[in-house]
Design a protein around this motif. Structure first.
Motif, PDB file in Angstrom:
ATOM      1  N   VAL A 117     -17.832  34.947  40.837  1.00 25.83           N
ATOM      2  CA  VAL A 117     -17.609  33.874  41.813  1.00 25.83           C
ATOM      3  C   VAL A 117     -18.656  33.935  42.925  1.00 25.83           C
ATOM      4  N   VAL A 120     -22.052  32.633  41.742  1.00 31.25           N
ATOM      5  CA  VAL A 120     -22.163  31.176  41.705  1.00 31.25           C
ATOM      6  C   VAL A 120     -22.449  30.613  43.100  1.00 31.25           C
ATOM      7  N   THR A 205     -26.575  27.448  38.789  1.00 32.73           N
ATOM      8  CA  THR A 205     -25.241  27.399  39.380  1.00 32.73           C
ATOM      9  C   THR A 205     -24.218  26.878  38.378  1.00 32.73           C
ATOM     10  N   ALA A 209     -21.068  28.990  36.790  1.00 28.53           N
ATOM     11  CA  ALA A 209     -19.689  28.518  36.917  1.00 28.53           C
ATOM     12  C   ALA A 209     -19.005  28.439  35.556  1.00 28.53           C
ATOM     13  N   THR A 212     -18.201  31.928  34.319  1.00 24.84           N
ATOM     14  CA  THR A 212     -17.058  32.471  35.050  1.00 24.84           C
ATOM     15  C   THR A 212     -15.740  31.957  34.479  1.00 24.84           C
ATOM     16  N   LEU A 213     -15.689  30.682  34.176  1.00 21.49           N
ATOM     17  CA  LEU A 213     -14.475  30.102  33.595  1.00 21.49           C
ATOM     18  C   LEU A 213     -14.171  30.707  32.220  1.00 21.49           C
TER      19      LEU A 213
END
Length: 443
Positions: A117, A120, A205, A209, A212-213
């Motif tokens: 997180v 990002v 970026t 993201a 991360t998901l």
């Protein structure tokens, strides 16, 4: 509760949610739908780990074609622009010293998600940096946060595999993560056709993201609570001191780190060498960089599918380090004009051999070192990563020390690093001696 210093048995693959056991893997093709779903999930987890391992390449290589533009846009020198790479690399090195022990104490999942997180957010801020100084600062933060993906992915592999299986899995990860060095500079070059260097960070970026998901959704915990370390800072320092005191572990760590430094000298210097000295376009540089990465991936797959289990890993590593040293020597001779004025072709051939040989060196140094540390995979992974990235960060600015008109500094740095890697491997690992099959004891 496991006592410090006592090796823990490696968990079965069933410890990872959705990963089939060895017995399930031997089931015939007439498997149940549930088992097929398990296999698909296992493959997805492999891709997740590959994505985390690819994070350094995504953060570095996509940005490489933009380095000359950053120099002009922010009114900085080539050396200052290269410091934006160095800052990210330093962050990735230092962050692993924190995240690795954290993952041994709290598990792999929570520190990884927190780091991703922050990565990002920092990457998004880089896209709006108005000065070179601020860009360097946010690149440092980006590296600190991104280190979570690197160190924890390696620790997860150690949680799940051992011995030859671990070396093969590292080679598999190289196939997945190796796509990043191929695609990243090509994507970066294409981005520059439609926008400026800031657009590169916007794309990074979005990638961060999405990764991360996927991590949040599909990567389960691989370190059971009973195998976590309870100690605080003192225990962490004692663990790392014990790891560094193991001569063979230190030898593999340093050999791999110096080899990576030779690689990063190429990563940080090749953009200026190919584009400024030889007049190639960003797109041509991206294609050459991708070709070298294909060589790295190909040798990695030969290592995992053909050599591992058939040829001693120390022998393979010795050949790889020798090839790296020979390629660096030839590049130095060409750059210094020993054979007259050399074109881009011979220089590109030397760089191809150097990059391809990394596909043999990197999986075997990581696997050989981690085989000795089942009890502290996070801390061992942190030391491996920190040493690797610190030496790479030192090599980066040295490449541009003589300006943008000669490739000699890059070749000199690569040769020195290659010779240092060989010296550490031969002097500390002593491959001609029978190494103990037991892991190092940390007290």
């Amino acid at each position: 509760m496991q006592q410090p210093g006592q090796p823990a048995a490696a968990p079965t693959r069933a410890d990872l949610p959705g990963t089939p056991s060895p017995e399930a893997s031997r089931t015939s093709a007439a498997a149940s739908p549930g088992l097929i779903a398990q296999r698909r999930t296992s493959l997805l987890v492999t891709f997740v780990l590959g994505g985390l391992t690819a994070l350094p390449a995504l953060s570095m290589d996509m940005y490489l074609p933009a380095l000359p533009e950053v120099t002009d846009a922010l009114h900085s020198s080539a050396a200052t622009a290269q410091l934006t790479l160095t800052a990210c690399l330093m962050g990735m090195a230092l962050g692993q010293l924190v995240v690795g022990p954290m993952s041994d104490k709290w598990g792999r999942r929570r520190p990884l998600l927190i780091g991703m997180v922050i990565y990002v957010i920092a990457t998004a801020i880089c896209a709006f940096a108005p000065t070179a100084g601020l860009l360097i600062g946010f690149r440092l933060l980006q590296g600190l946060a991104g280190s979570a993906g690197i160190v924890i992915a390696r620790a997860v592999v150690r949680d799940l595999y051992d011995g030859v299986a671990m070396a093969r899995f590292f080679s598999t990860l190289m196939l997945i993560s190796g796509v990043a060095p191929i695609a990243a500079p090509v994507i970066g070059g294409q981005i520059l056709r439609f926008t400026d260097w800031r657009g590169v960070f916007v794309v990074l970026t979005v990638i961060g993201a999405l990764l991360t998901l996927v991590v949040w959704r599909f990567l389960g915990e691989t370190l059971p609570a009973e195998r976590r370390q309870d100690g605080g800072l003192g225990q962490t320092l004692r663990t790392m001191r014990g790891l560094l005191a193991d001569r063979v572990f230190a030898g593999y760590m340093l050999a791999g780190s110096f080899a990576f430094a030779a690689l990063f000298a190429y990563v940080s210097g090749s953009s200026f060498v190919v584009q400024e000295i030889y007049g190639a376009s960003p797109q041509t540089f991206s294609l050459l960089f991708g070709l070298n990465s294909i060589g790295l991936i190909g040798m990695g797959q030969i290592n995992g599918r053909v050599l591992v289990g058939r040829v001693n890993m120390d022998k393979v590593l010795a050949v790889a380090l020798t090839l790296i040293a020979l390629a660096a020597t030839a590049l130095l001779a060409l750059s210094a004009g020993v054979f007259g004025e050399a074109g881009l072709g011979p220089v590109a051939a030397c760089l191809f051999v150097l990059m391809s040989s990394m596909g043999l060196a990197m999986p075997n140094t990581n696997a050989s070192a981690l085989m000795r540390t089942p009890h502290a995979a996070g801390s061992a992974s942190a030391l491996l990563g920190t040493s690797t990235f610190l030496l790479g960060a030192v090599a980066s600015p040295l490449v541009g020390i003589a300006g943008e008109t000669t490739a000699v500094p890059m070749a000199v740095v690569q040769l020195v690093c290659a010779l240092a890697a060989m010296a550490c491997f031969m002097g500390l690992c002593r491959p001609w001696q029978r190494r103990t099959k037991h892991s190092v004891t940390v007290v």
